[in-house]
Design an enzyme around this catalytic site. Sequence first.
Site, PDB file in Angstrom:
ATOM      1  N   GLU A 276      36.325  53.223  57.244  1.00 30.96           N
ATOM      2  CA  GLU A 276      36.992  54.157  56.339  1.00 30.96           C
ATOM      3  C   GLU A 276      36.492  55.590  56.541  1.00 30.96           C
ATOM      4  O   GLU A 276      36.128  56.283  55.589  1.00 30.96           O
ATOM      5  CB  GLU A 276      36.822  53.699  54.889  1.00 30.96           C
ATOM      6  CG  GLU A 276      37.402  52.306  54.662  1.00 30.96           C
ATOM      7  CD  GLU A 276      37.345  51.820  53.213  1.00 30.96           C
ATOM      8  OE1 GLU A 276      36.446  52.240  52.479  1.00 30.96           O
ATOM      9  OE2 GLU A 276      38.206  50.998  52.847  1.00 30.96           O
ATOM     10  N   ARG A 309      26.601  46.718  56.793  1.00 35.76           N
ATOM     11  CA  ARG A 309      27.819  46.113  56.236  1.00 35.76           C
ATOM     12  C   ARG A 309      28.819  45.741  57.340  1.00 35.76           C
ATOM     13  O   ARG A 309      28.939  46.432  58.346  1.00 35.76           O
ATOM     14  CB  ARG A 309      28.470  47.055  55.231  1.00 35.76           C
ATOM     15  CG  ARG A 309      27.593  47.281  54.025  1.00 35.76           C
ATOM     16  CD  ARG A 309      28.211  48.280  53.087  1.00 35.76           C
ATOM     17  NE  ARG A 309      29.131  47.698  52.135  1.00 35.76           N
ATOM     18  CZ  ARG A 309      30.320  48.205  51.837  1.00 35.76           C
ATOM     19  NH1 ARG A 309      30.779  49.263  52.473  1.00 35.76           N
ATOM     20  NH2 ARG A 309      31.076  47.651  50.921  1.00 35.76           N
ATOM     21  N   ASP A 355      39.286  42.709  50.660  1.00 36.52           N
ATOM     22  CA  ASP A 355      38.526  43.662  49.855  1.00 36.52           C
ATOM     23  C   ASP A 355      38.557  43.318  48.366  1.00 36.52           C
ATOM     24  O   ASP A 355      39.293  43.938  47.609  1.00 36.52           O
ATOM     25  CB  ASP A 355      39.113  45.070  50.082  1.00 36.52           C
ATOM     26  CG  ASP A 355      38.199  46.160  49.567  1.00 36.52           C
ATOM     27  OD1 ASP A 355      37.069  45.845  49.180  1.00 36.52           O
ATOM     28  OD2 ASP A 355      38.624  47.331  49.557  1.00 36.52           O
ATOM     29  N   GLU A 383      36.990  46.751  40.474  1.00 36.24           N
ATOM     30  CA  GLU A 383      37.951  47.661  41.104  1.00 36.24           C
ATOM     31  C   GLU A 383      39.382  47.115  41.086  1.00 36.24           C
ATOM     32  O   GLU A 383      40.316  47.801  40.695  1.00 36.24           O
ATOM     33  CB  GLU A 383      37.511  47.942  42.545  1.00 36.24           C
ATOM     34  CG  GLU A 383      38.466  48.824  43.312  1.00 36.24           C
ATOM     35  CD  GLU A 383      37.977  49.149  44.717  1.00 36.24           C
ATOM     36  OE1 GLU A 383      36.865  48.726  45.087  1.00 36.24           O
ATOM     37  OE2 GLU A 383      38.724  49.818  45.458  1.00 36.24           O
ATOM     38  N   GLU A 510      44.376  36.432  37.244  1.00 34.08           N
ATOM     39  CA  GLU A 510      45.005  36.014  38.502  1.00 34.08           C
ATOM     40  C   GLU A 510      46.492  35.725  38.282  1.00 34.08           C
ATOM     41  O   GLU A 510      47.331  36.047  39.126  1.00 34.08           O
ATOM     42  CB  GLU A 510      44.303  34.773  39.056  1.00 34.08           C
ATOM     43  CG  GLU A 510      44.868  34.348  40.401  1.00 34.08           C
ATOM     44  CD  GLU A 510      44.139  33.164  41.027  1.00 34.08           C
ATOM     45  OE1 GLU A 510      43.396  32.474  40.309  1.00 34.08           O
ATOM     46  OE2 GLU A 510      44.320  32.929  42.235  1.00 34.08           O
TER      47      GLU A 510
HETATM   48  C1  GCV Z   1      32.690  52.621  48.850  1.00 29.88           C
HETATM   49  C2  GCV Z   1      37.054  49.723  49.134  1.00 29.88           C
HETATM   50  C3  GCV Z   1      36.924  50.744  48.039  1.00 29.88           C
HETATM   51  C4  GCV Z   1      36.128  51.947  48.491  1.00 29.88           C
HETATM   52  C5  GCV Z   1      34.776  51.465  48.992  1.00 29.88           C
HETATM   53  C6  GCV Z   1      35.018  50.464  50.121  1.00 29.88           C
HETATM   54  C7  GCV Z   1      33.718  49.870  50.644  1.00 29.88           C
HETATM   55  O1  GCV Z   1      37.886  50.197  50.147  1.00 29.88           O
HETATM   56  O2  GCV Z   1      38.195  51.118  47.597  1.00 29.88           O
HETATM   57  O3  GCV Z   1      35.979  52.803  47.395  1.00 29.88           O
HETATM   58  O4  GCV Z   1      33.971  52.522  49.420  1.00 29.88           O
HETATM   59  O5  GCV Z   1      35.798  49.405  49.648  1.00 29.88           O
HETATM   60  O6  GCV Z   1      33.415  48.754  50.263  1.00 29.88           O
HETATM   61  O7  GCV Z   1      33.034  50.517  51.414  1.00 29.88           O
END
Ligand code: GCV
Length: 677
Positions: A276, A309, A355, A383, A510
């Site tokens: 990202e 990660r 995710d 989230e 869910e």
């Molecule tokens: C910290 C998702 C979230 C991002 C996060 C990313 C990650 O894409 O929306 O905010 O970034 O995961 O785990 O690195």
Amino acid sequence: MYSSLWLNYTKLTLSDEKEKRLSDILSDVFFIGCDPENRICKSIKNEIDTAFSTIFDRKINIEFSDEDRETGLSLKIVSKEKLGDEGYRIKTSEEGFVIEANEYNGLLYGAFRFIEMLRLGKLTEEVNIIKTPDNPLRMLNHWDNMTGDIERGYSGNSFFFEDNEMIINDRTVMYARAVASVGINAVVINNVNVKGEASYLISERHYENMRKLSEIFADYGIKLFVSVNYALPMEYGLDSADPLDERVIVWWNNKCKEVHENIPLLGGFLVKADSEGRPGPFTYQRTQADGANMLARAIAPYGGLIIWRCFVYNCKQDWRDEKTDRARAGYDYFRDLDGKFERNVILQIKNGPMDFQVREPVSPLFGGMEHTNQMLEVQIAQEYTGQQRHVCYLIPWFKEVLTFNTHMKEASVADIVSGRVMGNKNAGMAAVCNTGNDYNWTGHDLAGANLYGFGRLSFDTSLPAEDIASEWARLYLASAVGEKSFENINGKTVVDTVTDILMRSWPAYEKYNAPLGIGWMCVPNIHYGPDVDGYEYSPWGTYHKADHNAIGRDRTESGTGFVSQYRKENADMYSSPETCPEELLLFFHRLPYNYVLKSGRTIIQHIYDTHFEGAEEVLKMYEAWKSLKGLISDDVYERAASRFEHQVEHSKEWRDVINSYFFRKTGIKDDKGRDLY
Ligand code: GCV
């Protein structure tokens, strides 16, 4: 202002003989074979003092002793019996109780557990518990920025940072006590997306505060970790971050030496690389192992860890491209590096290949690697699961992940991340944390159960989710019920009702969310509220591909081939719609709306039914919560009630947007004739 979370000690109602006797027994506490100067020992003493003097409403005698006493409560460091790393034993003695451990972390956990058992009324019988934590590392990842905001934070601002400075105050101590009480032993304080001032957390500018923080954490057996920018040398003027460039290697070697001199208690670094928009070794045509190992070698002389990660994928893909499948990325990038990482590297793997959706299959990296340290990453910051405005107790979900059989040596995910299968110590569980500086720490009071629950579960993966929920309800709401004993009707009603709400919450969420494991369908960027096509024609790789005939992604051999990343047994199970668990059906298969499920319902009818049911469930949960008015403190009641009000409306919004979308797409009516728009 902040609450004491589940450490809100209150006076026990000493009504009957048993409790009076307990109070007499516990009026003396002896530390035996313990170093009074040891920092953790001091914390234990303070904790027992605070807890007992409140619970029994009188001064308790606490002494260090060389005699081997077994009256009152004795806390002992023992060496004869092996209780395991950070393990403890709690047992009944002739005239009291004994807590034993081989070292101080174990003693701390034993002490917290003892206080908890006392509060839960579990000390009336004979006890003999031996518990060694299942996971060596039990970690919280905060995504706090130094400006004070929190990425994916839903409960206020950071309590670690404000205006590019660190905050260290009494709340820091409260935090350490609370998370240590459930067994957390490692904390990353800053966002994995390392931005701005955070690049200087490991520099002269912040060393003093970092050292102070690491010491407060160490008082409670917690190691401080920091997220670092992979390209940090470039922030400091170097023109490269190539892991094989000698100048980069020397830079990190020097940096780690300097960091160790200034923050000797630091546990290591967490790194999000090549993900990202974050920099990483790919820029230099190097592998993830090249990058991780370079850092690992630099920090190894100081006993440090590199947590790397695996959330590496292409977030700029073309939605027209049918072959590229984001779900494949983690495995494709990391699988062939198995066995190539330094011993002090741990790969941190998200529970699913996408995710943190409300439902995903387990990442095939678990079971894919046999010679690499691995950690499971889950997210208690909700989230995608209601952002701490919807109640969504996630521990049942994490339990499903932990018990998933990877079929690598018949090991479950829990077997792998505990280190049991490979005999490794650098392993464990991490959660993206859900706290902020709100009074109650977690926005929704009921989201506190996820924080408490993650700690308890990572320490003891065998605990039933329901037991964790009811423990939390009782400990957290104890003060709310005031001095009325939990043995009476009200206490029991409160605990049973709250446990029931928690246990129903994830299945309900869910139901009104994206159907059958397909995920997303939420508003882009903010990830809150329904938007079925929000991500459909975007570069993020998260497509449901719904048209008027069919929906889902074919990830079998004839599709993207993702299934073949699993061991044969699982690949076979997922490959056929008949054997694929139905909750994941659309994750693995593209199927027509009139495909008939095991329930006898078609997919389209299943979508309609579950969405009506999900919203209905929320109403029932709210009704149950309303029944607690007057039984718990007004402020807890009102805070959660206003969130339930919102959840009731918002779940209807989910229901109607999703149902109407598919009604319009397919033209198929609901066979129960309910309103679709
Ligand atoms: C910290 C998702 C979230 C991002 C996060 C990313 C990650 O894409 O929306 O905010 O970034 O995961 O785990 O690195």
